[in-house]
Design an enzyme around this catalytic site. Structure first.
Site, PDB file in Angstrom:
ATOM      1  N   LYS A   1      31.875  46.639  50.015  1.00 52.50           N
ATOM      2  CA  LYS A   1      31.390  47.911  50.559  1.00 52.50           C
ATOM      3  C   LYS A   1      30.471  48.544  49.510  1.00 52.50           C
ATOM      4  O   LYS A   1      30.926  49.155  48.560  1.00 52.50           O
ATOM      5  CB  LYS A   1      32.565  48.844  50.874  1.00 52.50           C
ATOM      6  CG  LYS A   1      32.189  50.295  51.178  1.00 52.50           C
ATOM      7  CD  LYS A   1      31.387  50.411  52.462  1.00 52.50           C
ATOM      8  CE  LYS A   1      31.206  51.876  52.857  1.00 52.50           C
ATOM      9  NZ  LYS A   1      30.326  52.619  51.937  1.00 52.50           N
TER      10      LYS A   1
ATOM     11  N   SER B   1      33.776  49.544  47.194  1.00 56.49           N
ATOM     12  CA  SER B   1      32.875  50.618  46.812  1.00 56.49           C
ATOM     13  C   SER B   1      32.883  50.870  45.300  1.00 56.49           C
ATOM     14  O   SER B   1      32.497  50.013  44.529  1.00 56.49           O
ATOM     15  CB  SER B   1      33.240  51.889  47.596  1.00 56.49           C
ATOM     16  OG  SER B   1      32.262  52.882  47.442  1.00 56.49           O
TER      17      SER B   1
ATOM     18  N   ASP C   1      29.338  41.541  34.808  1.00 58.97           N
ATOM     19  CA  ASP C   1      27.967  41.137  34.516  1.00 58.97           C
ATOM     20  C   ASP C   1      27.658  41.157  33.025  1.00 58.97           C
ATOM     21  O   ASP C   1      26.878  40.334  32.528  1.00 58.97           O
ATOM     22  CB  ASP C   1      26.978  42.040  35.261  1.00 58.97           C
ATOM     23  CG  ASP C   1      26.745  41.586  36.697  1.00 58.97           C
ATOM     24  OD1 ASP C   1      27.399  40.608  37.115  1.00 58.97           O
ATOM     25  OD2 ASP C   1      25.925  42.210  37.392  1.00 58.97           O
TER      26      ASP C   1
END
Length: 231
Positions: free
Chosen positions: A106, A81, A92
């Site tokens: 999740k 999460s 990224d």
């Protein structure tokens, strides 16, 4: 913030390891705030509906950014999460190197819908979290890709994980003066985690950061040692 400020006051931060292993997540706002400390611009995370359409977006702000220093993020199958949002956003943007094993996957948003009489509620997944490069964190049925794939995979056996967790718990215990003296008069220290090779993933992170710092210092030394250009 307190940890960074403390290290800055003790001589500065040369590098940082952000350990998000076994971190089950928390508030979305907290994940955004943590990632915002390392990113000065761009989308941190967005939410998308089942059809892939965008719903909301959370962006970084330059006024909350730490000075640059190398960062490694540790993740494993227990990272889920909010911790996946932080690790994925920094990955990224190439702001951090992610080390460990693939995270849990999740990344869904659930909404509650009241049933007749509001005596019960129906919880439905209505949105998914999407990382800056378009990855969906959540593991869907039959999915072959999910969560955060580490840049450098470093596995630990079940016994290594258990031993490392047990040792960390021993370090975290604060004994009162009234308690009987422990059998071993020398309490364990955090330094022993590396000295005794208790945590291979942490060792890999330290080695990577030391290598990067050496390369960085050599590059700076070479640039200052070059004679001025005669152009």
């Amino acid at each position: 913030d307190r940890a960074i400020n403390q290290m800055e006051g003790e001589g500065g931060v040369e590098a940082l390891i952000l350990d998000l292993r076994f971190n089950p997540g928390g508030l979305l706002s907290s994940a955004v705030e943590v990632a915002d400390r390392f990113l000065s611009s761009g989308t941190i995370v967005s939410t998308v509906g089942p059809d892939g359409g965008g719903i909301s977006q959370f962006r970084a702000r330059a006024d909350h950014t730490y000075p640059f220093f190398p960062v490694v993020v540790l993740v494993n199958e227990g990272s889920a999460s909010a911790s996946e949002i932080v690790a994925g956003a920094l990955q990224d943007y190439h702001r951090a190197l992610v080390i460990g094993t693939r995270s849990f996957g999740k990344g869904s948003v659930q909404d509650l819908f009241p049933l007749t009489g509001e005596t019960a509620y129906l919880k439905l997944t209505t949105q998914y979290y999407r990382l800056p490069k378009g990855r969906i964190i959540h593991r869907k049925p039959s999915a072959r890709a999910w969560g955060i794939e580490p840049d450098l995979e470093a596995r630990m056996t079940t016994k290594q994980v258990a031993d490392a967790l047990e040792f960390r718990q021993q370090i975290d215990v604060l004994h009162q003066d009234s308690e009987p003296a422990p059998a071993d008069p020398t309490p364990p220290s955090a330094k022993q985690i590396l000295d005794k090779a208790i945590d291979p993933q942490l060792e890999a992170a330290v080695l990577v950061l030391k290598t990067r710092l050496v390369a960085r210092h050599m590059a700076l030394a070479n640039s200052t040692a070059r004679p001025p250009s005669l152009q």
